[in-house]
Design an enzyme around this catalytic site. Structure first.
Site, PDB file in Angstrom:
ATOM      1  N   ASP A 174      -3.689   2.354  -5.347  1.00 44.15           N
ATOM      2  CA  ASP A 174      -2.413   2.347  -4.623  1.00 44.15           C
ATOM      3  C   ASP A 174      -2.172   1.110  -3.773  1.00 44.15           C
ATOM      4  O   ASP A 174      -1.278   1.117  -2.945  1.00 44.15           O
ATOM      5  CB  ASP A 174      -2.265   3.628  -3.796  1.00 44.15           C
ATOM      6  CG  ASP A 174      -2.783   3.491  -2.385  1.00 44.15           C
ATOM      7  OD1 ASP A 174      -3.833   2.849  -2.196  1.00 44.15           O
ATOM      8  OD2 ASP A 174      -2.120   4.006  -1.469  1.00 44.15           O
ATOM      9  N   GLU A 175      -2.965   0.063  -3.943  1.00 44.77           N
ATOM     10  CA  GLU A 175      -2.680  -1.130  -3.143  1.00 44.77           C
ATOM     11  C   GLU A 175      -2.967  -2.405  -3.912  1.00 44.77           C
ATOM     12  O   GLU A 175      -3.821  -2.440  -4.799  1.00 44.77           O
ATOM     13  CB  GLU A 175      -3.456  -1.121  -1.821  1.00 44.77           C
ATOM     14  CG  GLU A 175      -4.936  -1.130  -1.990  1.00 44.77           C
ATOM     15  CD  GLU A 175      -5.683  -1.149  -0.658  1.00 44.77           C
ATOM     16  OE1 GLU A 175      -5.369  -2.005   0.188  1.00 44.77           O
ATOM     17  OE2 GLU A 175      -6.579  -0.314  -0.497  1.00 44.77           O
ATOM     18  N   ASP A 209       0.860  -1.197   0.000  1.00 45.09           N
ATOM     19  CA  ASP A 209       0.000   0.000   0.000  1.00 45.09           C
ATOM     20  C   ASP A 209       0.891   1.240   0.000  1.00 45.09           C
ATOM     21  O   ASP A 209       1.690   1.438   0.914  1.00 45.09           O
ATOM     22  CB  ASP A 209      -0.911  -0.030   1.239  1.00 45.09           C
ATOM     23  CG  ASP A 209      -1.941   1.100   1.240  1.00 45.09           C
ATOM     24  OD1 ASP A 209      -3.123   0.820   1.519  1.00 45.09           O
ATOM     25  OD2 ASP A 209      -1.569   2.260   0.976  1.00 45.09           O
TER      26      ASP A 209
HETATM   27  P1  TTP Z   1      -4.991   5.316   1.095  1.00 46.05           P
HETATM   28  O1  TTP Z   1      -4.035   4.205   0.788  1.00 46.05           O
HETATM   29  O2  TTP Z   1      -6.123   5.043   1.997  1.00 46.05           O
HETATM   30  O3  TTP Z   1      -4.212   6.561   1.724  1.00 46.05           O
HETATM   31  P2  TTP Z   1      -2.790   7.139   1.379  1.00 46.05           P
HETATM   32  O4  TTP Z   1      -2.072   6.294   0.387  1.00 46.05           O
HETATM   33  O5  TTP Z   1      -2.940   8.578   0.980  1.00 46.05           O
HETATM   34  O6  TTP Z   1      -2.050   7.125   2.777  1.00 46.05           O
HETATM   35  P3  TTP Z   1      -1.527   5.845   3.588  1.00 46.05           P
HETATM   36  O7  TTP Z   1      -0.056   6.043   3.715  1.00 46.05           O
HETATM   37  O8  TTP Z   1      -2.234   5.916   4.891  1.00 46.05           O
HETATM   38  O9  TTP Z   1      -1.870   4.624   2.792  1.00 46.05           O
HETATM   39  O10 TTP Z   1      -5.588   5.886  -0.243  1.00 46.05           O
HETATM   40  C1  TTP Z   1      -4.826   5.990  -1.435  1.00 46.05           C
HETATM   41  C2  TTP Z   1      -5.217   7.240  -2.194  1.00 46.05           C
HETATM   42  O11 TTP Z   1      -6.606   7.212  -2.478  1.00 46.05           O
HETATM   43  C3  TTP Z   1      -4.981   8.512  -1.409  1.00 46.05           C
HETATM   44  O12 TTP Z   1      -3.674   9.036  -1.598  1.00 46.05           O
HETATM   45  C4  TTP Z   1      -6.022   9.431  -1.939  1.00 46.05           C
HETATM   46  C5  TTP Z   1      -7.140   8.510  -2.394  1.00 46.05           C
HETATM   47  N1  TTP Z   1      -8.236   8.582  -1.411  1.00 46.05           N
HETATM   48  C6  TTP Z   1      -9.325   9.375  -1.702  1.00 46.05           C
HETATM   49  O13 TTP Z   1      -9.419   9.969  -2.785  1.00 46.05           O
HETATM   50  N2  TTP Z   1     -10.320   9.485  -0.765  1.00 46.05           N
HETATM   51  C7  TTP Z   1     -10.234   8.868   0.434  1.00 46.05           C
HETATM   52  O14 TTP Z   1     -11.122   9.041   1.258  1.00 46.05           O
HETATM   53  C8  TTP Z   1      -9.093   8.040   0.721  1.00 46.05           C
HETATM   54  C9  TTP Z   1      -8.960   7.328   2.040  1.00 46.05           C
HETATM   55  C10 TTP Z   1      -8.129   7.937  -0.234  1.00 46.05           C
HETATM   56 MG    MG Z   2      -1.973   4.208   0.631  1.00 44.32          MG
END
Ligand code: TTP
Ligand code: MG
Length: 412
Positions: free
Chosen positions: A107-108, A13
């Site tokens: 992103d995962e 992720d």
């Molecule tokens: P996430 O993997 O939930 O968050 P992140 O990668 O920004 O941070 P982390 O290090 O905690 O993993 O989400 C991935 C992307 O998806 C995030 O950068 C932006 C988008 N996203 C949204 O558009 N709306 C949301 O509510 C969330 C949680 C994420």
């Molecule tokens: Mg993330």
């Protein structure tokens, strides 16, 4: 020994994905608190850079509040095309390691690394190499990686040491490793289930693991049995590669069998919500909508239809699914209700917002706000008013979105 004994699953992720890309592309933003999202009164934060997070800001918070909490933050409007491009680079890099990669969102992804030890070495080494490959391919982005014998534990592990984390949980230690974590880290444990567990005196995953399965089932229905299994690190789900883009579905195994259209609709509303959210999150629209109902004798029935205009709207998905119900006749009662969106495609170039009917625009805005809240507080955190007329039995039906968002054709 469980069948998971010789499995090795990685979950990767990306860290602060959108924000990290902005910092990658603009060195002036590195090391600074960033809020990604529209700089407007009503906008919500999509993500915050790790420099901003200590101020208590993050995804789904109204931008206005986030600015108050973190006045020094730079607000950066999102560039979705760029994020999609980087996502492809990341997924390609991961695909070098395993033919079995299951992307979950931009992103995962899960990777099945079973048997990879002979090629890549022990799990720590695999994790380090995955991280290095992503960093290399993207020109410097960090990813957090979890490795374990099950999808569930791998996913919790990837979150454990963010950012730039690497957490390996050997299969035979998974149960003990999970034990001190709060019950909210159990899939399917939204706020209401958490409350019910608390009422039973269960606050950690270890409490749930040790609880009597029959008692949990009495208190929480079928969800109880599933939570008990997860708490014991028992998760047989396989990594499902390649079929990723075929369809996005969600289904609920119900606490009580249902026959009444009104009750079925109440479940469909929630599955439409989950499916719509995933479509929007993945930046795709669907032409096909399919409803699945499983009879109490486990016979699976499905009816589907094609839309004139592809959609990612919760309201459209629900209305379409609702219109399919009469086609099932009186074949109930049912033990499972599912909805899938298929024939997925990229949305048309730019939505003609000016031509959008006001109601459609408002529905789209509402979808966006609910997505953000669900992402932050869990899918059960808010309900549309239309759902509240639903049935009290909805509360603890187990949510299988996760299981089915890649391929709704998988057998239950
Ligand atoms: P996430 O993997 O939930 O968050 P992140 O990668 O920004 O941070 P982390 O290090 O905690 O993993 O989400 C991935 C992307 O998806 C995030 O950068 C932006 C988008 N996203 C949204 O558009 N709306 C949301 O509510 C969330 C949680 C994420
Ligand atoms: Mg993330």
């Amino acid at each position: 020994m469980s069948p998971s004994a010789d499995r090795l699953i990685a979950h990767a992720d990306m860290d602060a994905f959108y924000a990290a890309i902005e910092q990658l592309d603009d060195p002036a933003l590195r090391g600074r608190p960033l809020l990604i999202g529209p700089d407007s009164e009503r906008g919500v934060v999509l993500t915050a850079s790790y420099e901003a997070r200590p101020y208590g800001v993050g995804s789904a918070m109204p931008m206005s509040r986030a600015r108050r909490r973190c006045p020094d933050a730079v607000i950066v409007p999102p560039r979705f095309d760029r994020y999609t491009e980087v996502s492809k680079t990341v997924m390609r890099a991961l695909a070098e390691f395993s033919p079995r990669v299951e992307p979950l969102s931009l992103d995962e992804a899960f990777l099945d690394m079973s048997g990879a030890a002979t090629v890549y070495g022990p799990p720590e080494t695999i994790g380090r190499r995955l991280k290095a490959a992503v960093r290399e391919a993207t020109g410097g982005l960090t990813v957090s990686v979890g490795l374990s014998a099950t999808k569930y534990v791998a996913k919790v592990a990837s979150d454990f040491a963010k950012p730039d984390g690497l957490t390996v949980v050997p299969g035979d230690e998974a149960r003990g490793w999970l034990a001190p974590l709060p019950v909210k880290a159990l899939w399917g444990a939204g706020p209401r289930v958490q409350q019910r567990l608390a009422d039973l005196g269960l606050t950690t995953i270890g409490d749930v693991a040790r609880a009597d399965a029959a008692e949990l089932e009495r208190a929480l229905g079928r969800a109880g049995a599933r939570l008990h299994a997860l708490a014991n690190a028992d998760d047989p789900r396989e990594v499902e590669p390649a079929r990723a883009s075929k369809s996005i579905g969600a289904e609920r195994t119900l606490e009580h069998d249902v026959a009444e259209p009104r009750e079925i609709e109440a479940y469909l509303r929630r599955t439409a919500e989950a499916v719509g959210r995933r479509l929007r999150r993945n930046g795709v629209v669907a032409r096909g909508v399919r409803v699945k109902l499983k009879r109490t004798d486990f016979q699976l029935l499905s009816r589907q239809t094609t839309l004139a205009e592809p959609t990612d709207s919760t309201a459209r998905l629900f209305a379409t699914a609702q219109a399919l119900l009469p086609a099932f006749g009186a074949s109930g009662p049912y033990r499972l209700v599912g909805l899938a969106a298929y024939d997925l495609e990229a949305p048309a170039e730019s939505p003609q917002l000016g031509l959008e009917l006001d109601g459609q625009r408002r529905a789209r805005e509402l979808d966006g706000v609910l997505d953000a809240i669900a992402a932050r507080f869990g899918p059960g955190a808010v309900r549309r008013a239309s759902e509240l007329t639903g049935d009290a039995t909805l509360g603890t039906a187990v949510n299988l979105d996760y299981l089915n968002d890649v391929d709704d054709d998988a057998a239950d």
